[in-house]
Design a protein around this motif. Structure first.
Motif, PDB file in Angstrom:
ATOM      1  N   ILE A 266       0.839  -1.199   0.000  1.00 12.82           N
ATOM      2  CA  ILE A 266       0.000   0.000   0.000  1.00 12.82           C
ATOM      3  C   ILE A 266       0.873   1.248   0.000  1.00 12.82           C
ATOM      4  O   ILE A 266       0.587   2.240  -0.683  1.00 12.82           O
ATOM      5  CB  ILE A 266      -0.946  -0.006   1.216  1.00 12.82           C
ATOM      6  CG1 ILE A 266      -2.005  -1.108   1.048  1.00 12.82           C
ATOM      7  CG2 ILE A 266      -1.623   1.351   1.391  1.00 12.82           C
ATOM      8  CD1 ILE A 266      -2.862  -1.317   2.275  1.00 12.82           C
ATOM      9  N   TYR A 267       1.966   1.200   0.760  1.00 13.36           N
ATOM     10  CA  TYR A 267       2.886   2.349   0.783  1.00 13.36           C
ATOM     11  C   TYR A 267       3.504   2.588  -0.597  1.00 13.36           C
ATOM     12  O   TYR A 267       3.597   3.732  -1.067  1.00 13.36           O
ATOM     13  CB  TYR A 267       3.992   2.131   1.810  1.00 13.36           C
ATOM     14  CG  TYR A 267       5.099   3.147   1.694  1.00 13.36           C
ATOM     15  CD1 TYR A 267       4.933   4.435   2.206  1.00 13.36           C
ATOM     16  CD2 TYR A 267       6.291   2.841   1.041  1.00 13.36           C
ATOM     17  CE1 TYR A 267       5.937   5.382   2.077  1.00 13.36           C
ATOM     18  CE2 TYR A 267       7.294   3.782   0.904  1.00 13.36           C
ATOM     19  CZ  TYR A 267       7.119   5.050   1.428  1.00 13.36           C
ATOM     20  OH  TYR A 267       8.107   5.984   1.291  1.00 13.36           O
ATOM     21  N   VAL A 268       3.940   1.520  -1.246  1.00 10.49           N
ATOM     22  CA  VAL A 268       4.555   1.655  -2.564  1.00 10.49           C
ATOM     23  C   VAL A 268       3.546   2.232  -3.568  1.00 10.49           C
ATOM     24  O   VAL A 268       3.881   3.109  -4.373  1.00 10.49           O
ATOM     25  CB  VAL A 268       5.092   0.298  -3.055  1.00 10.49           C
ATOM     26  CG1 VAL A 268       5.585   0.401  -4.490  1.00 10.49           C
ATOM     27  CG2 VAL A 268       6.216  -0.190  -2.148  1.00 10.49           C
ATOM     28  N   ILE A 269       2.309   1.754  -3.513  1.00 14.11           N
ATOM     29  CA  ILE A 269       1.272   2.278  -4.408  1.00 14.11           C
ATOM     30  C   ILE A 269       1.020   3.759  -4.123  1.00 14.11           C
ATOM     31  O   ILE A 269       0.846   4.563  -5.043  1.00 14.11           O
ATOM     32  CB  ILE A 269      -0.024   1.458  -4.257  1.00 14.11           C
ATOM     33  CG1 ILE A 269       0.205   0.024  -4.756  1.00 14.11           C
ATOM     34  CG2 ILE A 269      -1.170   2.110  -5.013  1.00 14.11           C
ATOM     35  CD1 ILE A 269      -0.951  -0.910  -4.485  1.00 14.11           C
ATOM     36  N   PHE A 270       1.019   4.125  -2.839  1.00 13.84           N
ATOM     37  CA  PHE A 270       0.878   5.528  -2.466  1.00 13.84           C
ATOM     38  C   PHE A 270       1.983   6.373  -3.086  1.00 13.84           C
ATOM     39  O   PHE A 270       1.739   7.459  -3.614  1.00 13.84           O
ATOM     40  CB  PHE A 270       0.899   5.647  -0.939  1.00 13.84           C
ATOM     41  CG  PHE A 270       1.200   7.028  -0.427  1.00 13.84           C
ATOM     42  CD1 PHE A 270       0.229   8.017  -0.439  1.00 13.84           C
ATOM     43  CD2 PHE A 270       2.458   7.340   0.077  1.00 13.84           C
ATOM     44  CE1 PHE A 270       0.505   9.295   0.032  1.00 13.84           C
ATOM     45  CE2 PHE A 270       2.747   8.608   0.551  1.00 13.84           C
ATOM     46  CZ  PHE A 270       1.768   9.591   0.527  1.00 13.84           C
ATOM     47  N   GLN A 271       3.212   5.869  -3.057  1.00 16.15           N
ATOM     48  CA  GLN A 271       4.330   6.585  -3.659  1.00 16.15           C
ATOM     49  C   GLN A 271       4.145   6.740  -5.168  1.00 16.15           C
ATOM     50  O   GLN A 271       4.433   7.797  -5.735  1.00 16.15           O
ATOM     51  CB  GLN A 271       5.636   5.847  -3.374  1.00 16.15           C
ATOM     52  CG  GLN A 271       6.137   5.981  -1.953  1.00 16.15           C
ATOM     53  CD  GLN A 271       6.837   7.317  -1.733  1.00 16.15           C
ATOM     54  OE1 GLN A 271       7.298   7.954  -2.675  1.00 16.15           O
ATOM     55  NE2 GLN A 271       6.909   7.755  -0.490  1.00 16.15           N
ATOM     56  N   TRP A 272       3.684   5.712  -5.823  1.00 18.07           N
ATOM     57  CA  TRP A 272       3.447   5.795  -7.270  1.00 18.07           C
ATOM     58  C   TRP A 272       2.403   6.857  -7.597  1.00 18.07           C
ATOM     59  O   TRP A 272       2.530   7.595  -8.564  1.00 18.07           O
ATOM     60  CB  TRP A 272       3.004   4.441  -7.807  1.00 18.07           C
ATOM     61  CG  TRP A 272       4.108   3.433  -7.890  1.00 18.07           C
ATOM     62  CD1 TRP A 272       5.440   3.689  -7.926  1.00 18.07           C
ATOM     63  CD2 TRP A 272       3.966   2.016  -7.955  1.00 18.07           C
ATOM     64  NE1 TRP A 272       6.152   2.518  -7.997  1.00 18.07           N
ATOM     65  CE2 TRP A 272       5.263   1.471  -8.022  1.00 18.07           C
ATOM     66  CE3 TRP A 272       2.868   1.152  -7.946  1.00 18.07           C
ATOM     67  CZ2 TRP A 272       5.500   0.098  -8.095  1.00 18.07           C
ATOM     68  CZ3 TRP A 272       3.101  -0.217  -8.020  1.00 18.07           C
ATOM     69  CH2 TRP A 272       4.406  -0.737  -8.095  1.00 18.07           C
ATOM     70  N   VAL A 273       1.349   6.899  -6.762  1.00 15.60           N
ATOM     71  CA  VAL A 273       0.263   7.847  -7.020  1.00 15.60           C
ATOM     72  C   VAL A 273       0.757   9.281  -6.897  1.00 15.60           C
ATOM     73  O   VAL A 273       0.499  10.111  -7.779  1.00 15.60           O
ATOM     74  CB  VAL A 273      -0.915   7.592  -6.057  1.00 15.60           C
ATOM     75  CG1 VAL A 273      -1.951   8.719  -6.156  1.00 15.60           C
ATOM     76  CG2 VAL A 273      -1.578   6.251  -6.367  1.00 15.60           C
ATOM     77  N   ILE A 274       1.457   9.612  -5.803  1.00 17.40           N
ATOM     78  CA  ILE A 274       1.896  10.991  -5.635  1.00 17.40           C
ATOM     79  C   ILE A 274       2.977  11.347  -6.657  1.00 17.40           C
ATOM     80  O   ILE A 274       3.094  12.503  -7.075  1.00 17.40           O
ATOM     81  CB  ILE A 274       2.405  11.254  -4.200  1.00 17.40           C
ATOM     82  CG1 ILE A 274       3.639  10.404  -3.879  1.00 17.40           C
ATOM     83  CG2 ILE A 274       1.306  11.018  -3.197  1.00 17.40           C
ATOM     84  CD1 ILE A 274       4.238  10.742  -2.522  1.00 17.40           C
ATOM     85  N   HIS A 275       3.760  10.349  -7.091  1.00 18.46           N
ATOM     86  CA  HIS A 275       4.751  10.609  -8.136  1.00 18.46           C
ATOM     87  C   HIS A 275       4.054  10.910  -9.470  1.00 18.46           C
ATOM     88  O   HIS A 275       4.449  11.814 -10.215  1.00 18.46           O
ATOM     89  CB  HIS A 275       5.679   9.415  -8.292  1.00 18.46           C
ATOM     90  CG  HIS A 275       6.677   9.558  -9.395  1.00 18.46           C
ATOM     91  ND1 HIS A 275       7.722  10.459  -9.344  1.00 18.46           N
ATOM     92  CD2 HIS A 275       6.783   8.931 -10.598  1.00 18.46           C
ATOM     93  CE1 HIS A 275       8.432  10.373 -10.460  1.00 18.46           C
ATOM     94  NE2 HIS A 275       7.885   9.456 -11.229  1.00 18.46           N
ATOM     95  N   ALA A 276       2.988  10.152  -9.752  1.00 16.39           N
ATOM     96  CA  ALA A 276       2.232  10.374 -10.981  1.00 16.39           C
ATOM     97  C   ALA A 276       1.527  11.730 -10.964  1.00 16.39           C
ATOM     98  O   ALA A 276       1.261  12.320 -12.020  1.00 16.39           O
ATOM     99  CB  ALA A 276       1.208   9.259 -11.181  1.00 16.39           C
ATOM    100  N   CYS A 277       1.245  12.231  -9.750  1.00 20.38           N
ATOM    101  CA  CYS A 277       0.581  13.535  -9.626  1.00 20.38           C
ATOM    102  C   CYS A 277       1.565  14.700  -9.718  1.00 20.38           C
ATOM    103  O   CYS A 277       1.163  15.860  -9.594  1.00 20.38           O
ATOM    104  CB  CYS A 277      -0.175  13.613  -8.301  1.00 20.38           C
ATOM    105  SG  CYS A 277      -1.591  12.491  -8.208  1.00 20.38           S
ATOM    106  N   GLY A 278       2.850  14.383  -9.885  1.00 21.65           N
ATOM    107  CA  GLY A 278       3.834  15.438 -10.088  1.00 21.65           C
ATOM    108  C   GLY A 278       4.586  15.867  -8.863  1.00 21.65           C
ATOM    109  O   GLY A 278       5.332  16.850  -8.908  1.00 21.65           O
ATOM    110  N   VAL A 279       4.416  15.162  -7.720  1.00 15.28           N
ATOM    111  CA  VAL A 279       5.156  15.507  -6.509  1.00 15.28           C
ATOM    112  C   VAL A 279       6.603  15.075  -6.692  1.00 15.28           C
ATOM    113  O   VAL A 279       6.892  13.894  -6.881  1.00 15.28           O
ATOM    114  CB  VAL A 279       4.551  14.817  -5.267  1.00 15.28           C
ATOM    115  CG1 VAL A 279       5.383  15.139  -4.029  1.00 15.28           C
ATOM    116  CG2 VAL A 279       3.109  15.271  -5.084  1.00 15.28           C
ATOM    117  N   SER A 280       7.525  16.026  -6.636  1.00 17.44           N
ATOM    118  CA  SER A 280       8.926  15.695  -6.876  1.00 17.44           C
ATOM    119  C   SER A 280       9.853  16.193  -5.780  1.00 17.44           C
ATOM    120  O   SER A 280      11.048  15.955  -5.814  1.00 17.44           O
ATOM    121  CB  SER A 280       9.388  16.299  -8.218  1.00 17.44           C
ATOM    122  OG  SER A 280       9.229  17.705  -8.203  1.00 17.44           O
TER     123      SER A 280
END
Length: 300
Positions: A266-280
Motif C-alpha cells: 500500500i505504501y509503494v502504491i501511495f508513492q506511485w500515485v503521488i509521483h504520478a501527480c507530479g510531486v517531486s
C-alpha cells in the motif's frame, strides 16, 4: 504530463502485484478456511470458534481474549504491561510531533513515519485494552487473586466456545445479549491488536535494519547527518516493541506477516500515485529518485 513506462517499470509493477495477490490469498485461506463464500473476514474475527469447534481443534490464528492484556511471566502483574504500553505511546507521540515540527507533514512521504505512526496506534490500542481489562480485573476484588484469575480465564474460554458447553454453565454477570456483544467486541479488539502487532514487527525490522546497516555506514553528504531525532525515529520503535514482546502473552502465527506485506505494498502504491501527480520534492535531497523503484528506496 504523460508518463513514460519502461521495461523495469513493468517488472516493478509485477513484483508488487504478485505480493498483493499472494498476501491476500494467504490471509483468506488462513483466516477462514471453513468459511462459506458469503461470509466476511469481519465475521471470522468476531466468531473464530466456528473454524474448528466441531473438531475440537484450536485454529492456528486463534488468540484468547486474556492473551492481549496478561503477561507471559507468571509473576508480572498486568499493570506493568499497561504502564509499558502507555509510556511507549506517550514517548513515541512526542518524537513524532518533533519530527513533524522539523519537516512538516511532508515527512509522511517516508515509510519510517508510516511505521512509527502504526506502532503508536498499536500502543494506544493496547493501552485501552489493558486498562479496560485491568479495570474489570479489580472489580472482582472480593475474591482472592488465584480465584480471580481462574474465574476470568474460565469466563473467557467458555464464552469463546472452548468450555464444555459454550454459554451453558458459565457464571453470568450480564444478560445473554449484552454478554454476546461484549464478547464480540473483545474478540475484534484482540484480533486487531495481533494483526497490527505483527504488521509493526515486520515494518520496524525493515526500516531499522535498512537505516542502520545500509544508510548510516555510507553517509557522506553534509545535507544528511545523524542526529538525536533521526536516531530516535529509527530505534525507539524497535526498543518499545521488543519490550512489549518480552512482556505480552500474544501468539505470533507466522501467516499474519502477510498483513505486513499488504502494508508495504500500500505504501509503494501511495508513492506511485503521488509521483504520478507530479510531486517531486523530498525532505532528503539525496533520495530524489524518479523511477518506480524509488518507493522501495524510500523505506527509511
Amino acid at each position: 504530463m504523460a508518463l513514460e513506462v519502461h521495461a523495469y517499470d513493468i517488472v516493478c509493477f509485477a513484483i508488487v502485484a504478485a505480493a498483493l495477490v499472494g498476501a491476500t490469498w494467504i490471509i483468506r485461506s488462513k483466516e477462514a478456511p471453513d468459511k462459506s463464500p458469503d461470509e466476511t473476514l469481519l465475521e471470522t474475527i468476531l466468531t473464530p470458534e466456528t473454524h474448528g469447534s466441531h473438531t475440537g481443534v484450536t485454529p492456528v490464528g486463534y488468540i484468547g481474549t486474556h492473551e492481549v492484556w496478561e503477561s507471559c511471566w507468571r509473576g508480572v502483574h498486568p499493570l506493568w504491561l499497561l504502564a509499558t504500553r502507555a509510556v511507549s505511546a506517550v514517548v513515541m507521540v512526542f518524537f513524532l510531533v518533533w519530527d513533524i515540527e522539523d519537516w512538516s507533514l511532508t515527512i509522511f512521504v517516508y515509510y519510517t513515519e508510516w511505521t512509527f505512526t502504526l506502532v503508536i496506534f498499536y500502543f494506544v490500542l493496547g493501552t485501552i485494552v489493558s486498562a479496560h481489562a485491568c479495570w474489570e480485573y479489580f472489580k472482582k476484588g472480593s475474591v482472592s487473586n488465584d480465584e480471580r484469575t481462574t474465574f476470568l480465564r474460565r469466563d473467557i474460554e467458555e464464552n469463546m466456545g472452548h468450555g464444555s458447553n459454550g454459554m451453558e454453565g458459565n457464571i453470568k454477570l450480564q444478560g445473554n445479549h449484552e454478554q454476546k456483544e461484549t464478547k464480540q467486541r473483545a474478540r475484534f479488539l484482540g484480533y486487531t491488536m495481533q494483526i497490527v502487532y505483527q504488521t509493526c514487527a515486520g515494518a520496524v525490522v525493515l526500516t531499522d535494519v535498512v537505516f542502520w546497516l545500509v544508510i548510516v555506514p555510507f553517509l557522506n553528504d553534509d545535507r544528511f547527518s545523524l542526529n538525536l531525532l533521526m536516531g530516535s525515529m529509527h530505534s525507539l520503535n524497535a526498543v518499545f516493541l521488543l519490550l512489549d514482546t518480552a512482556l505480552n502473552n500474544m501468539r505470533f502465527p507466522f501467516f499474519r506477516m502477510a498483513y505486513f506485506v499488504l502494508w508495504s505494498c500500500i505504501y509503494v502504491i501511495f508513492q506511485w500515485v503521488i509521483h504520478a501527480c507530479g510531486v517531486s520534492w523530498w525532505p532528503y535531497p539525496f533520495l530524489e529518485l524518479s523511477t518506480p523503484w524509488a518507493p522501495l528506496c524510500r523505506l527509511l
